[in-house]
Design a protein around this motif. Structure first.
Motif, PDB file in Angstrom:
ATOM      1  N   THR A 105      -5.087  83.796   2.955  1.00 28.36           N
ATOM      2  CA  THR A 105      -6.120  82.862   3.401  1.00 28.36           C
ATOM      3  C   THR A 105      -6.820  82.196   2.219  1.00 28.36           C
ATOM      4  OG1 THR A 105      -6.474  83.919   5.515  1.00 28.36           O
ATOM      5  CG2 THR A 105      -8.381  82.850   4.561  1.00 28.36           C
ATOM      6  N   SER A 106      -7.010  82.935   1.154  1.00 25.45           N
ATOM      7  CA  SER A 106      -7.666  82.347  -0.028  1.00 25.45           C
ATOM      8  C   SER A 106      -6.813  81.207  -0.587  1.00 25.45           C
ATOM      9  CB  SER A 106      -7.878  83.407  -1.104  1.00 25.45           C
ATOM     10  OG  SER A 106      -8.740  84.404  -0.617  1.00 25.45           O
ATOM     11  N   TRP A 107      -5.498  81.318  -0.436  1.00 24.32           N
ATOM     12  CA  TRP A 107      -4.609  80.237  -0.879  1.00 24.32           C
ATOM     13  C   TRP A 107      -4.815  78.993   0.001  1.00 24.32           C
ATOM     14  CZ3 TRP A 107      -0.177  77.774   1.231  1.00 24.32           C
ATOM     15  CH2 TRP A 107       0.591  77.053   0.313  1.00 24.32           C
ATOM     16  N   GLN A 154     -11.110  86.984  -1.914  1.00 25.73           N
ATOM     17  CA  GLN A 154     -12.204  87.605  -1.163  1.00 25.73           C
ATOM     18  C   GLN A 154     -12.503  88.978  -1.753  1.00 25.73           C
ATOM     19  OE1 GLN A 154     -14.276  90.155   1.013  1.00 25.73           O
ATOM     20  NE2 GLN A 154     -12.088  90.544   1.223  1.00 25.73           N
ATOM     21  N   SER A 155     -11.467  89.810  -1.824  1.00 29.31           N
ATOM     22  CA  SER A 155     -11.668  91.202  -2.239  1.00 29.31           C
ATOM     23  C   SER A 155     -11.903  91.328  -3.728  1.00 29.31           C
ATOM     24  CB  SER A 155     -10.436  92.028  -1.871  1.00 29.31           C
ATOM     25  OG  SER A 155      -9.306  91.509  -2.569  1.00 29.31           O
ATOM     26  N   GLY A 156     -11.346  90.388  -4.478  1.00 26.62           N
ATOM     27  CA  GLY A 156     -11.404  90.491  -5.939  1.00 26.62           C
ATOM     28  C   GLY A 156     -10.471  91.568  -6.465  1.00 26.62           C
ATOM     29  N   GLY A 202     -12.690  93.037   8.711  1.00 25.71           N
ATOM     30  CA  GLY A 202     -11.521  92.652   9.524  1.00 25.71           C
ATOM     31  C   GLY A 202     -10.383  92.211   8.596  1.00 25.71           C
ATOM     32  N   VAL A 203      -9.191  92.701   8.873  1.00 25.57           N
ATOM     33  CA  VAL A 203      -8.072  92.370   7.987  1.00 25.57           C
ATOM     34  C   VAL A 203      -7.845  90.860   7.943  1.00 25.57           C
ATOM     35  CG1 VAL A 203      -5.556  92.574   7.737  1.00 25.57           C
ATOM     36  CG2 VAL A 203      -6.942  94.602   8.104  1.00 25.57           C
ATOM     37  N   ALA A 204      -7.967  90.210   9.080  1.00 26.11           N
ATOM     38  CA  ALA A 204      -7.791  88.759   9.090  1.00 26.11           C
ATOM     39  C   ALA A 204      -9.069  88.116   8.543  1.00 26.11           C
ATOM     40  CB  ALA A 204      -7.535  88.293  10.511  1.00 26.11           C
ATOM     41  N   SER A 205      -8.921  87.432   7.442  1.00 25.08           N
ATOM     42  CA  SER A 205     -10.089  86.859   6.765  1.00 25.08           C
ATOM     43  C   SER A 205     -10.636  85.668   7.558  1.00 25.08           C
ATOM     44  CB  SER A 205      -9.664  86.411   5.377  1.00 25.08           C
ATOM     45  OG  SER A 205     -10.756  85.932   4.660  1.00 25.08           O
TER      46      SER A 205
HETATM   47  C1  G6P Z   1      -4.334  90.078   2.512  1.00 24.87           C
HETATM   48  C2  G6P Z   1      -5.325  89.909   3.641  1.00 24.87           C
HETATM   49  C3  G6P Z   1      -5.644  88.436   3.833  1.00 24.87           C
HETATM   50  C4  G6P Z   1      -6.130  87.837   2.525  1.00 24.87           C
HETATM   51  C5  G6P Z   1      -5.129  88.060   1.389  1.00 24.87           C
HETATM   52  C6  G6P Z   1      -5.715  87.669   0.043  1.00 24.87           C
HETATM   53  O1  G6P Z   1      -3.109  89.555   2.894  1.00 24.87           O
HETATM   54  O2  G6P Z   1      -4.812  90.445   4.840  1.00 24.87           O
HETATM   55  O3  G6P Z   1      -6.655  88.301   4.814  1.00 24.87           O
HETATM   56  O4  G6P Z   1      -6.342  86.471   2.689  1.00 24.87           O
HETATM   57  O5  G6P Z   1      -4.799  89.444   1.311  1.00 24.87           O
HETATM   58  O6  G6P Z   1      -6.802  88.516  -0.235  1.00 24.87           O
HETATM   59  P1  G6P Z   1      -7.965  88.195  -1.214  1.00 24.87           P
HETATM   60  O7  G6P Z   1      -8.860  89.385  -1.114  1.00 24.87           O
HETATM   61  O8  G6P Z   1      -7.369  88.063  -2.577  1.00 24.87           O
HETATM   62  O9  G6P Z   1      -8.622  86.955  -0.788  1.00 24.87           O
END
Ligand code: G6P
Length: 608
Positions: free
Chosen positions: A303-305, A349-351, A398-401
């Motif tokens: 999603t960040s992409w 998101q997570s870093g 939530g796993v889905a961002s």
């Molecule tokens: C995983 C998550 C996604 C997220 C992606 C990148 O695939 O399920 O929701 O977009 O990682 O994660 P980041 O933390 O780097 O944004």
């Protein structure tokens, strides 16, 4: 990915460990286990499945141990079963290890250890660590850890306990996240602050190549060559409420609804209407560099992409700097060209995403400047970037961002605005953008209030097995994101496509059984997307359109319409994605899917 929790103190360890694992379950989950030190012995329990299964196994047991380690696994090496679940032990059963990451030279280490008489029980790479420690043990587990880890190639965040030194727990980090939590007469180890937030918000972040020894009273951190490292204790502002469901059925739904406030938090204190610009303190020292950048590269995953793609369009439009967007996993390995004057943004998101971190390191190795856009404060990417901006979306479980995506887009818009205003963007246009940014949270709130409309649409979509998402310009990445949300959590096959490209392939898929979701809000290519919709209509596709409020033309061509309020074109993704997030959510719920923990996925992908 895998989650780690460790505890030493006065409390019973098992409830602390189970609570921590539950908080980490969103990171990855196919098995779970724990080990507790007790009366000079080790109690170990592990199981395939969820943390709840582990809890069921241990809840009737009476263990008074106050030190232990635990793990929730997302399989990389070895099937997800009980034997492969962590903790892993050495031959004597004295040493036990939980590990996140991949030991790349595990085959050669295993062969070496087997030749020296060690017996392996699992198919995991992790087990070599336990045997390697056993093989090298010299009376001090702390020292032994440094000797053993010197032989290890790959990545690890790990925690170790041993019967031989029952009053302490150990941790080590290289390439996988790991932190220490400081309580009163107690210490914690965690791969993610969410695991221990209930007990403390005083955090010590471990860096790569550091090992730590914790007793109930103190902690010691050393480099791998056993030189003392002095560490700062940091206070983090997240609290327990922020990582709870707060009455919502799922974290994903809570986070979708939180966007009305998370977006305000992203903007807070950063907009300057008088000057028609944004102020991002984390980038103050890089302003000249940004203004003079000859090229910007944005790299990210998932999603960040997608938000990076939107950033590409916005930065080019407002700041006039060429932008390239790359998947971090591709960028890091293909020998990217980074010229003087280039700036690389990493979005995560997570870093903690391993590929994004790899892209960051590759850029730095080549002497490039890396600017981070992260949500998790103190995360590895945030710390390793030269400078950066936090999106302040709050914890995303939530796993889905969802909320991270919209906040990322706002940050990218503010970056583009800030650079644009130093270049050719007029005060008048700058002010228009500031005003539009300021209005976004209210517009989002308005859409969220129409949740039930989307739920009704979802009932229809949930009967299909496929879906095509189309958009053009700024709405092309929105189409990608909408499709990703749907496939991630509802397991429907969904593809996102630039609407005009449809006729070069996907059009072959269109018939009455193929729902097509078209993001068709008013912009300069509105007429063109209308033609694309007509092409679908002519082939009997079922059309669901997201349109600008009051649009009658597309309404006529569509089976279902969802109207959204008007905003500036480059901000429309933040508005248009909201119904798509809700749509994916409701389809998944209707289809009985586990929304917060979709199969095979992990929130934070800390392996390549
Ligand atoms: C995983 C998550 C996604 C997220 C992606 C990148 O695939 O399920 O929701 O977009 O990682 O994660 P980041 O933390 O780097 O944004």
């Amino acid at each position: 990915m895998c989650g780690i929790v460790g505890y030493i103190g006065k409390k019973l360890a098992i409830p602390v460990l189970i609570e921590g694992l539950k908080r980490l379950e969103y990171r990855g989950y196919d098995s779970a286990g724990l080990a507790v030190l007790e009366d000079n012995d080790l109690f170990i329990e592990k199981t395939k499945g969820k943390v709840q299964d582990l809890e069921n196994l241990v809840k009737s047991t009476k263990h008074s141990g106050t030190a232990g380690i635990a793990h929730t696994r997302w399989a990389t090496h070895g099937a997800p079963n009980r034997v492969n679940a962590h903790p892993h032990t050495d031959c004597s059963g004295d040493v036990t290890v939980v590990h996140n990451g991949i030991i790349e030279n595990h085959r050669s280490l295993k062969k070496y250890l087997e030749d020296r008489g060690h017996h392996f029980k699992s198919d995991t790479d992790t087990e070599v660590l336990a045997h390697l420690i056993e093989e090298n043990y010299n009376g001090s587990l702390f020292e032994t850890l440094s000797t053993a880890l010197a032989e290890v190639e790959g990545t690890y965040g790990l925690a170790v306990i041993s019967k031989k030194e029952p009053d302490r727990i150990f941790a080590a980090k290289k390439g996988s996240p790991l932190l220490i939590g400081k309580g009163k007469d107690e210490y914690f180890i965690a791969s993610d602050v969410a695991a221990i937030l209930r007990y403390t918000n005083e955090i010590i972040y471990l860096e790569d190549g550091e090992i730590a020894e914790l007793t109930a009273k103190e902690f010691n951190v050393m480099s791998l060559d056993m030189k003392k490292v002095s560490k700062k204790v940091q206070q983090i502002s997240w609290n327990l409420e922020m990582i709870e469901k707060d009455g919502f059925e799922h974290f994903m739904l809570k986070e979708i609804f939180e966007q009305k406030t998370s977006l305000r938090n992203t903007l807070r204190g950063r907009l300057n209407y008088d000057e028609g610009t944004a102020r991002l303190d984390g980038l103050l020292e890089n302003i000249e560099q940004l203004k003079n950048a000859s090229r910007i590269i944005i790299t990210a995953c998932g999603t960040s992409w997608h938000s990076a793609l939107i950033g590409e369009y916005i930065i080019e439009e407002l700041a006039g700097i060429p932008v390239e967007v790359e998947y971090a996993s591709e960028f890091r390995y293909r020998g990217p060209i980074i010229n003087k004057g280039d700036i690389v943004f990493v979005i995560s998101q997570s870093g903690e995403t391993a590929d994004t971190l790899g892209a960051l390191k590759e850029t730095k190795r080549k002497g490039g400047t890396v600017l981070g856009i992260c949500n998790v404060v103190g995360s590895t990417i945030a710390r390793e970037s030269d400078a950066g901006v936090y999106i302040h979306a709050g914890p995303e479980i939530g796993v889905a961002s969802t909320k991270a995506f919209t906040s990322q887009v706002l940050v990218l818009t503010m970056i583009a605005l800030m650079i644009g205003r130093m270049k050719n963007l007029t005060l008048e246009n700058g002010r228009k953008i500031v005003k539009a940014l300021d209005d976004i949270p209210d517009l989002v709130e308005g859409i969220l209030n129409r949740n039930s409309e989307i739920e009704n649409i979802a009932k229809k979509l949930s009967k299909h097995n496929n879906a095509l998402y189309l958009g053009r310009g700024y709405n092309f990445p929105v189409a990608l994101e909408g499709a990703l949300k749907l496939k991630e959590i509802s397991y429907l096959h969904a593809e996102g496509y630039p609407a005009a490209e449809m006729k070069h392939g996907p059009i072959a898929l269109i018939d009455k059984n193929m729902p097509v979701i078209v993001i068709a809000t008013k912009d300069v290519i509105y007429e063109k997307i209308m033609s694309n919709i007509s092409e679908i209509r002519a082939r009997n596709g079922t059309i669901l359109s997201v349109v600008t409020s009051g649009d009658e033309q597309i309404k006529e061509l569509s089976d279902i319409v969802f109207e959204v309020p008007e905003t500036l074109t480059f901000l429309s993704p933040v508005i248009n994605v909201i119904p798509l997030q809700l749509l994916a959510y409701h389809v998944a719920v209707i289809r009985g899917c586990n929304v917060d923990q979709p199969r095979n996925l992990a929130k934070s992908v800390t392996v390549e």
